[in-house]
Design a protein around this motif. Structure first.
Motif, PDB file in Angstrom:
ATOM      1  N   LYS A 146      24.702 -34.880   4.200  1.00 46.12           N
ATOM      2  CA  LYS A 146      24.785 -34.730   5.657  1.00 46.12           C
ATOM      3  C   LYS A 146      26.019 -33.925   6.043  1.00 46.12           C
ATOM      4  O   LYS A 146      25.956 -33.069   6.927  1.00 46.12           O
ATOM      5  CB  LYS A 146      24.828 -36.098   6.330  1.00 46.12           C
ATOM      6  N   ARG A 147      27.139 -34.185   5.366  1.00 40.86           N
ATOM      7  CA  ARG A 147      28.364 -33.442   5.633  1.00 40.86           C
ATOM      8  C   ARG A 147      28.169 -31.964   5.340  1.00 40.86           C
ATOM      9  O   ARG A 147      28.550 -31.100   6.134  1.00 40.86           O
ATOM     10  CB  ARG A 147      29.515 -34.004   4.793  1.00 40.86           C
TER      11      ARG A 147
ATOM     12  N   LYS B  79      24.455 -43.988  -1.141  1.00 40.68           N
ATOM     13  CA  LYS B  79      24.998 -43.823   0.213  1.00 40.68           C
ATOM     14  C   LYS B  79      26.013 -42.686   0.260  1.00 40.68           C
ATOM     15  O   LYS B  79      26.028 -41.888   1.195  1.00 40.68           O
ATOM     16  CB  LYS B  79      25.643 -45.125   0.692  1.00 40.68           C
ATOM     17  N   ARG B  80      26.889 -42.616  -0.761  1.00 32.84           N
ATOM     18  CA  ARG B  80      27.875 -41.524  -0.814  1.00 32.84           C
ATOM     19  C   ARG B  80      27.185 -40.176  -0.937  1.00 32.84           C
ATOM     20  O   ARG B  80      27.561 -39.205  -0.270  1.00 32.84           O
ATOM     21  CB  ARG B  80      28.839 -41.729  -1.987  1.00 32.84           C
TER      22      ARG B  80
ATOM     23  N   GLU C  50      25.667 -39.215   2.405  1.00 31.90           N
ATOM     24  CA  GLU C  50      26.699 -38.778   3.353  1.00 31.90           C
ATOM     25  C   GLU C  50      27.217 -37.387   2.977  1.00 31.90           C
ATOM     26  O   GLU C  50      27.448 -36.563   3.870  1.00 31.90           O
ATOM     27  CB  GLU C  50      27.850 -39.782   3.383  1.00 31.90           C
TER      28      GLU C  50
END
Length: 75
Positions: free
Chosen positions: A56-57, A49-50, A53
């Motif tokens: 995506k960032r 998940k990290r 993210e």
């Protein structure tokens, strides 16, 4: 010519393995990410998940940089 277990030549076997798989993949659609890491331990899920993210960032930041560069070039 080398034959496989079903009596096909190497080239016919390659065609069968390559293009039948491509046809099947086109029928089932794109890869799904929902529940992609089920069956892993909790730490691995959280790391996944990290990582997602962070990706995506990074994409958002790149989009923003390009937008600012276009705005600066316009005027």
């Amino acid at each position: 010519m080398t034959k496989d277990a079903e009596g096909r030549g190497r080239f016919r076997q390659w065609i069968h393995e390559t293009f039948d798989d491509m046809w099947f993949r086109s029928m089932i659609g794109p890869a799904q990410t929902k529940n992609a890491v089920q069956g892993c331990d909790e730490g691995a899920r959280e790391q996944w998940k990290r990582d997602l993210e962070n990706r995506k960032r990074y994409t958002r930041e790149q989009r923003e940089r390009k937008r600012l560069a276009r705005a600066a070039a316009k005027g």
